[in-house]
Design a protein around this motif. Structure first.
Motif, mmCIF file in Angstrom:
data_model
loop_
_atom_site.group_PDB
_atom_site.id
_atom_site.type_symbol
_atom_site.label_atom_id
_atom_site.label_comp_id
_atom_site.label_asym_id
_atom_site.label_seq_id
_atom_site.Cartn_x
_atom_site.Cartn_y
_atom_site.Cartn_z
ATOM 1 N N THR A 45 0.275 -11.459 -15.666
ATOM 2 C CA THR A 45 0.815 -12.332 -14.828
ATOM 3 C C THR A 45 1.499 -14.039 -15.936
ATOM 4 O OG1 THR A 45 -1.382 -13.703 -14.958
ATOM 5 C CG2 THR A 45 -1.622 -12.330 -13.421
ATOM 6 N N LEU A 98 -3.368 0.378 -9.599
ATOM 7 C CA LEU A 98 -3.190 -0.871 -10.183
ATOM 8 C C LEU A 98 -1.328 -0.929 -9.676
ATOM 9 C CD1 LEU A 98 -2.645 -1.634 -13.061
ATOM 10 C CD2 LEU A 98 -1.946 0.792 -14.224
ATOM 11 N N TRP A 99 -0.684 -1.883 -9.565
ATOM 12 C CA TRP A 99 0.417 -2.166 -9.308
ATOM 13 C C TRP A 99 0.721 -2.736 -10.655
ATOM 14 C CZ3 TRP A 99 0.051 -7.845 -9.208
ATOM 15 C CH2 TRP A 99 -0.419 -8.923 -9.413
ATOM 16 N N ILE A 100 2.339 -2.550 -10.349
ATOM 17 C CA ILE A 100 3.437 -3.149 -11.771
ATOM 18 C C ILE A 100 5.032 -3.745 -11.226
ATOM 19 C CG2 ILE A 100 4.301 -2.622 -13.903
ATOM 20 C CD1 ILE A 100 2.246 -0.215 -14.609
ATOM 21 N N TYR A 101 4.342 -4.693 -11.216
ATOM 22 C CA TYR A 101 6.454 -5.230 -10.379
ATOM 23 C C TYR A 101 6.954 -5.143 -11.629
ATOM 24 C CZ TYR A 101 3.910 -6.478 -6.240
ATOM 25 O OH TYR A 101 3.180 -6.674 -5.402
ATOM 26 N N GLN A 137 -4.460 -5.294 -10.162
ATOM 27 C CA GLN A 137 -5.568 -4.065 -9.233
ATOM 28 C C GLN A 137 -5.379 -5.143 -7.273
ATOM 29 O OE1 GLN A 137 -8.447 -2.383 -11.230
ATOM 30 N NE2 GLN A 137 -7.388 -1.836 -13.074
ATOM 31 N N THR A 176 0.957 8.464 -8.762
ATOM 32 C CA THR A 176 1.691 7.572 -9.108
ATOM 33 C C THR A 176 3.270 7.157 -7.760
ATOM 34 O OG1 THR A 176 1.484 6.977 -11.104
ATOM 35 C CG2 THR A 176 3.203 6.191 -10.187
ATOM 36 N N VAL A 205 3.063 1.930 -8.400
ATOM 37 C CA VAL A 205 1.625 2.135 -7.892
ATOM 38 C C VAL A 205 0.771 2.563 -8.593
ATOM 39 C CG1 VAL A 205 -0.291 1.771 -6.015
ATOM 40 C CG2 VAL A 205 1.179 0.401 -6.377
ATOM 41 N N GLU A 230 8.872 -1.620 -7.386
ATOM 42 C CA GLU A 230 7.035 -1.908 -7.757
ATOM 43 C C GLU A 230 6.321 -0.353 -8.434
ATOM 44 O OE1 GLU A 230 3.302 -3.264 -5.544
ATOM 45 O OE2 GLU A 230 4.907 -1.965 -4.400
ATOM 46 N N THR A 235 1.182 -7.392 -13.190
ATOM 47 C CA THR A 235 0.396 -6.490 -13.056
ATOM 48 C C THR A 235 -0.809 -6.254 -12.809
ATOM 49 O OG1 THR A 235 -0.943 -5.814 -15.183
ATOM 50 C CG2 THR A 235 1.373 -5.368 -15.232
ATOM 51 N N PHE A 278 7.082 -8.505 -16.729
ATOM 52 C CA PHE A 278 6.383 -8.125 -15.524
ATOM 53 C C PHE A 278 4.869 -8.307 -14.967
ATOM 54 C CE2 PHE A 278 5.199 -5.847 -19.511
ATOM 55 C CZ PHE A 278 3.584 -5.859 -19.281
#
Length: 152
Positions: free
Chosen positions: A40, A118-121, A52, A95, A72, A70, A50, A48
């Protein structure tokens, strides 16, 4: 005289980090879901975001959109993900990719077993807009104002 490329990365301010979710604070999202922020702005991220999200049995989150793409990955358990009105069953290591502005939501497919994603923006400035209410908030702001909860 030739120009040698620099060894400096494009974002030099991000210090290396090892983040251990078991040692970090989980923030309640309500409804049996809690989030552990990982990469963060607070850890120096500039590109980016990330983290959980852990879902108790039967837990889910409201239909929402983001201002960026996004992705996931399911880390544990089985999930039902609704993307643009179509529901998909996903399981460990499956994913998803959801474009900016597309309504989606995740819920635990099991009434009893935990589920973890697990997320990634695609930006540290990611926002979430709840479809039902139209309320928009920064994803990282949720971590600051939410009530910490044990992530065990």
């Amino acid at each position: 005289m030739h120009h040698r490329p620099t060894d400096q990365p494009c974002f030099a301010s991000f210090e290396p980090a090892v983040l251990r979710p078991a040692e970090l604070t989980a923030f309640s999202r309500g409804g049996g879901a809690r989030t552990i922020p990982l990469v963060t702005r607070a850890t120096g991220a500039e590109v980016f975001l990330t983290g959980q999200t852990l879902f108790d049995g039967g837990a889910g989150i409201a239909l929402h959109t983001h201002n960026c793409p996004e992705s996931v990955t399911i880390l544990e358990g089985d999930a039902l993900v609704e993307i643009d009105g179509t529901e998909h069953h996903v399981t460990r290591f499956d994913t998803t990719y959801v474009p900016a502005g597309m309504p989606h939501r995740f819920r635990n497919a099991s009434a009893t077993e935990p589920m973890r994603i697990l997320w990634i923006y695609a930006t540290v400035d990611a926002t979430r807009t709840i479809v039902e209410t139209g309320v928009t908030a920064r994803v990282d702001a949720e971590h600051a104002k939410a009530t910490p909860r044990d992530n065990g």
